[in-house]
Enzyme design. Structure first.
Site, PDB file in Angstrom:
ATOM      1  N   PHE A 184      -3.563   1.236  -4.752  1.00 25.68           N
ATOM      2  CA  PHE A 184      -2.700   0.108  -4.406  1.00 25.68           C
ATOM      3  C   PHE A 184      -3.531  -1.038  -3.850  1.00 25.68           C
ATOM      4  O   PHE A 184      -4.701  -0.875  -3.473  1.00 25.68           O
ATOM      5  CB  PHE A 184      -1.630   0.534  -3.387  1.00 25.68           C
ATOM      6  CG  PHE A 184      -2.187   0.889  -2.028  1.00 25.68           C
ATOM      7  CD1 PHE A 184      -2.268  -0.056  -1.017  1.00 25.68           C
ATOM      8  CD2 PHE A 184      -2.638   2.175  -1.762  1.00 25.68           C
ATOM      9  CE1 PHE A 184      -2.777   0.268   0.230  1.00 25.68           C
ATOM     10  CE2 PHE A 184      -3.155   2.516  -0.518  1.00 25.68           C
ATOM     11  CZ  PHE A 184      -3.222   1.555   0.481  1.00 25.68           C
ATOM     12  N   CYS A 185      -2.925  -2.215  -3.812  1.00 23.75           N
ATOM     13  CA  CYS A 185      -3.554  -3.407  -3.232  1.00 23.75           C
ATOM     14  C   CYS A 185      -2.435  -4.353  -2.800  1.00 23.75           C
ATOM     15  O   CYS A 185      -1.275  -3.949  -2.722  1.00 23.75           O
ATOM     16  CB  CYS A 185      -4.496  -4.073  -4.234  1.00 23.75           C
ATOM     17  SG  CYS A 185      -3.716  -4.520  -5.795  1.00 23.75           S
ATOM     18  N   THR A 186      -2.746  -5.598  -2.516  1.00 28.76           N
ATOM     19  CA  THR A 186      -1.754  -6.523  -1.970  1.00 28.76           C
ATOM     20  C   THR A 186      -0.637  -6.831  -2.962  1.00 28.76           C
ATOM     21  O   THR A 186       0.546  -6.686  -2.653  1.00 28.76           O
ATOM     22  CB  THR A 186      -2.425  -7.840  -1.539  1.00 28.76           C
ATOM     23  OG1 THR A 186      -3.529  -7.556  -0.690  1.00 28.76           O
ATOM     24  CG2 THR A 186      -1.434  -8.740  -0.814  1.00 28.76           C
ATOM     25  N   ILE A 213       1.630  -3.926  -2.365  1.00 28.75           N
ATOM     26  CA  ILE A 213       2.262  -3.738  -1.055  1.00 28.75           C
ATOM     27  C   ILE A 213       3.428  -4.701  -0.864  1.00 28.75           C
ATOM     28  O   ILE A 213       4.479  -4.336  -0.328  1.00 28.75           O
ATOM     29  CB  ILE A 213       1.227  -3.949   0.072  1.00 28.75           C
ATOM     30  CG1 ILE A 213       0.086  -2.946  -0.046  1.00 28.75           C
ATOM     31  CG2 ILE A 213       1.884  -3.839   1.446  1.00 28.75           C
ATOM     32  CD1 ILE A 213      -1.144  -3.320   0.776  1.00 28.75           C
TER      33      ILE A 213
END
Length: 310
Positions: A184-186, A213
């Site tokens: 996952f990332c922003t 996120i």
């Protein structure tokens, strides 16, 4: 959304973007900027488009419709948020080799990447004991907030991620062929590119959080939320809380690190001059320059407040 005049739109898409079309879109966007209060950062490359823009709703709608003319709109990932204030000073458009720099030219995320997992399925996946969870963001972003039990590669930038994979990933895998790898990332772009890298290296069962996120926080009720802390963002807001409102973090203007309210109470902290992260990084001459800069900033704020009162 009441009282929030600015629409903030994060977007990205991996697709073959021809050079002549890149410059054509750039020129059209600059024309829109000249006539409207449009700000943000957009990055164009032969592999696609990435960025965040901020403006009033009608202007954002015009820009998004224009961008869709150049991209495959089915693959255009968009995340929307709102703010009372502008979160960028002006519009910057950069043309680079990659829309998010990894430094591995042989991968192609538009043709080969992992499996999207939406917010509703994410909790089940990461609770699975046969799943490892990797945060593909930089170490300073992770310090602000991350998912429970996720692995921190401790990278300073995304171009360090491939080396971390080569040096460390296998130590976290009981079985390379059967362990789920969830990343996952922003907003989704870095973890999507990371899945393309892992597939190129022969890893299986690779997943990434669709929309990142920010989409997860928008979709999942707080009582079911497995994200801990705040989400770092690359604009004036610094971080967003779990309601996607401006969070409690600010930026150290000496080193650029995010600092919490508790950090600002530490003895090392001097506003605009130093924090505990950078106290040993700069010389006394540097700190004198930072101090003068902070004095100028404070004077401008006082003058602007007087003008606004008048």
């Amino acid at each position: 959304m009441k009282g929030k005049n600015y629409k903030i739109t994060s977007l990205y898409s991996f697709f073959p973007f021809q050079e002549n079309l890149i410059f054509d879109l750039k020129n059209k966007l600059l024309e829109i900027e000249n006539e409207n209060d449009l700000s943000g950062l957009l990055i164009f490359a032969s592999e696609g488009i990435n960025g965040t823009i901020c403006a009033e709703k009608n202007v954002i709608d015009i820009v998004i419709n224009l961008i869709k003319e150049y991209t495959d709109s089915r693959n255009l990932n968009i995340k929307v948020n709102f703010s009372k204030k502008k979160v960028f000073k002006k519009l910057k458009i950069k043309i680079k080799k990659e829309i998010v720099t990894m430094g591995v030219p042989e991968i192609n995320p538009s043709e080969n990447n992992g499996t999207y997992i939406d917010s509703a399925g994410w909790n089940k996946l990461i609770k699975n004991q046969n799943t490892i969870v990797i945060d593909t963001r930089n170490h300073y972003e992770i310090s602000v907030g991350t998912f429970q039990n996720s692995i921190n590669p401790n990278t300073r930038n995304f171009s360090e991620f491939p080396k971390w994979v080569d040096d460390h990933l296998n130590t976290h895998l009981e079985n390379k062929d059967s362990t789920n790898i969830a990343m996952f990332c922003t907003g989704g772009i870095r973890c999507e590119k990371a899945t393309s890298l892992l597939k190129k290296k022969g890893y299986k069962n690779i997943y990434h959080l669709k929309g990142g996120i920010l989409q997860y926080l928008d979709d999942i009720p707080k009582k079911e939320n497995l994200f801990e802390g705040e989400c770092y963002v690359f604009d004036k807001r610094v971080a967003l809380d779990q309601e996607l409102e401006k969070g409690s973090y600010s930026i150290c203007h000496a080193c650029g690190m995010p600092i919490s309210i508790q950090d600002q109470k530490r003895k090392e902290y001097r506003k605009g001059i130093q924090c505990h992260f950078c106290i040993d990084q700069f010389s006394d001459n540097d700190r004198k320059r930072f101090e003068e800069r902070q004095k100028q900033i404070d004077r401008l704020k006082v003058e602007n407040n007087k003008i606004n009162k008048d």
